[in-house]
Design a protein around this motif. Structure first.
Motif, PDB file in Angstrom:
ATOM      1  N   HIS A  73      52.459  57.650  34.302  1.00 51.56           N
ATOM      2  CA  HIS A  73      52.770  56.915  35.401  1.00 51.56           C
ATOM      3  C   HIS A  73      52.446  57.580  36.766  1.00 51.56           C
ATOM      4  CE1 HIS A  73      56.292  57.180  31.809  1.00 51.56           C
ATOM      5  NE2 HIS A  73      56.714  55.657  33.002  1.00 51.56           N
ATOM      6  N   ASN A 117      47.023  49.757  36.331  1.00 49.79           N
ATOM      7  CA  ASN A 117      46.313  48.560  35.158  1.00 49.79           C
ATOM      8  C   ASN A 117      44.948  48.889  35.189  1.00 49.79           C
ATOM      9  OD1 ASN A 117      49.214  47.966  34.632  1.00 49.79           O
ATOM     10  ND2 ASN A 117      48.525  46.608  35.865  1.00 49.79           N
ATOM     11  N   LYS A 131      51.616  53.859  33.948  1.00 48.83           N
ATOM     12  CA  LYS A 131      52.191  52.631  34.619  1.00 48.83           C
ATOM     13  C   LYS A 131      53.107  53.108  36.048  1.00 48.83           C
ATOM     14  CE  LYS A 131      57.457  51.347  33.636  1.00 48.83           C
ATOM     15  NZ  LYS A 131      58.566  52.138  33.151  1.00 48.83           N
TER      16      LYS A 131
END
Length: 453
Positions: free
Chosen positions: A336, A358, A363
């Motif tokens: 993340h 991406n 994420k």
């Protein structure tokens, strides 16, 4: 000066001492009842007992800059209340933050804001587990108002106190929103005075991959808005973002900062200069509001806004992409990227950074806009996270002297600087820097380990 902090070699050294260091004048007498209260507190709320608490309820207070905020949050992640008193009118009047005026504004509303937060949560101080408050970084005049109020509430009701790092709070509020967010993760923190790329390895353990060597992106947005004659009552960022939608983002050829530096640090001072010169070249008069500008001048302002935003965010993208590569080399399990802080409310910023993550297979986690700007929720939640590990200070004296000198940390790094990321730029501001939060916690843990032997 006489320090009231307990000796770290005592059996209660597991508690986190560095967060709210308080000193008195040498003539001040130590009060036995304060130490009695402290001993009782430590025997009943040791870290092992804290972990068994089913539902902690914490009041968070934030006054680091230009908003007075308070909130009540519980350890289940429920936001029981959130109150923010904005200084938008002052920002518009002075064209930015005026520290002395901001301090006075905080002082006028702090009692009301805290009381309203408690009332909206249908709680009184006796229902609280602890009080958390921002102690840095920020403007010392403003920080002092929040810390004094927090100490007054905590002292009057025998509540432990958690001193909170403002930028860590921006980071950890993402864990309130995204409950699956586990360490390690990356974070890009972008607010009015801060640009920071960090690798969050654990709670209180951060590696600084990049920071700003001069001005932050939020400052660049605010100055651009001021020079373009935009309405500052809603702050510069949203005003520039809205106007930029009308403009041609490639109409003005601004240069991307620090292209030659292969690190993850930021610089917006040069871009600000480019914007100012472009505005002067177009002979834009900031005294004429956008609403009163001709169609031709409005287009010129919109083109500058759009061109500025494209390059400002491109700078973020480039540094962020490199930082992700560095972070993955250190911690390959990262999944993340958290983007938080006031500028993270910008939809264009989010969209562009979403493309970056991406490409890297990560994420993007962004708190909602109401939790990106300065708020009490993030302070309360950070207080909960640390309180669970026993990192807090004992209740302050109930009748604390007005002349008590508080340990405020206007310049307080969050993490240890990554060796490969050290900037060669000479404008890096390091004067009067407080030891980083990470180094303080590591030192405390090391001291605890020695005491346990």
């Amino acid at each position: 000066m006489v320090s009231l902090l307990p000796n770290l070699s005592s059996p209660i050294s597991r508690l986190w001492r560095p967060s709210l260091h308080l000193t008195f004048k040498a003539t001040t007498k130590l009060k036995p009842q304060w130490f009695k209260s402290f001993s009782t507190h430590c025997s009943t709320t040791s870290p092992s007992n804290v972990e068994n608490e089913k539902n902690l309820v914490v009041l968070g207070i934030e006054t680091s800059c230009d908003d007075t905020a308070a909130a009540v949050v519980n350890s289940n992640g429920e936001i029981l209340s959130q109150v923010i008193s904005s200084q938008a009118e002052l920002l518009a009047r002075y064209g930015g933050v005026a520290p002395k005026m901001a301090e006075e504004a905080h002082a006028l509303v702090i009692d009301q804001v805290v009381q309203e937060a408690l009332d909206k949560a249908n709680l009184t101080e006796s229902d609280l587990t602890a009080v958390a408050v921002t102690i840095g970084p920020g403007l010392s005049l403003c920080l002092r108002i929040g810390v004094r109020k927090a100490r007054k509430v905590a002292g009057s009701h025998n509540l432990p106190l958690v001193g909170v790092h403002h930028m860590e709070a921006h980071t950890l509020v993402a864990r309130l929103v995204e409950r699956e967010l586990q360490f390690p993760f990356m974070a890009l923190l972008v607010s009015g005075g801060h640009n920071l790329l960090i690798l969050a390895r654990d709670l209180g353990d951060y590696i600084q991959l990049g920071t700003t060597i001069d001005d932050a992106i939020g400052e660049a947005y605010d100055k651009t808005a001021k020079w373009l004659g935009l309405d500052l009552r809603r702050s510069g960022g949203p005003a520039v973002e809205e106007l930029a939608r009308e403009g041609d983002a490639k109409s003005v050829n601004f240069k991307v900062p620090m292209k030659q530096h292969k690190d993850c640090n930021f610089s917006y001072a040069g871009l600000k200069t480019q914007v100012r010169l472009a505005i002067e070249a177009k002979r834009i008069n900031a005294e004429i509001s956008l609403a009163s500008a001709s169609d031709e001048e409005r287009r010129a302002r919109a083109d500058i806004a759009a061109s500025f935003q494209r390059v400002a965010v491109l700078h973020l993208e480039e540094k962020c992409e490199r930082a992700i590569e560095w972070a993955l080399n250190i911690e390959p399990s990262i999944n993340h990227l958290v983007v938080s802080g006031g500028v993270a409310s910008n939809k264009y910023v989010r969209a562009r950074l979403d493309e970056v993550v991406n490409r890297k297979g990560l994420k993007l986690v962004c708190p909602p806009p109401s939790l990106c700007t300065d708020n009490g929720v993030m302070v309360a939640w950070t207080g909960i996270e640390h309180f669970r590990l026993g990192r807090f200070d004992p209740p302050p004296p109930a009748n604390e002297p007005e002349d008590a000198v508080l340990d405020l940390r206007p310049r307080w790094p969050l993490g240890e600087e990554y060796a490969e990321g050290k900037s060669e730029a000479r404008s890096m501001r390091t004067a009067r820097m407080h030891p980083s939060l990470t180094s303080l916690i590591k030192a405390s843990i090391k001291q605890e380990s020695r005491s346990a032997i």
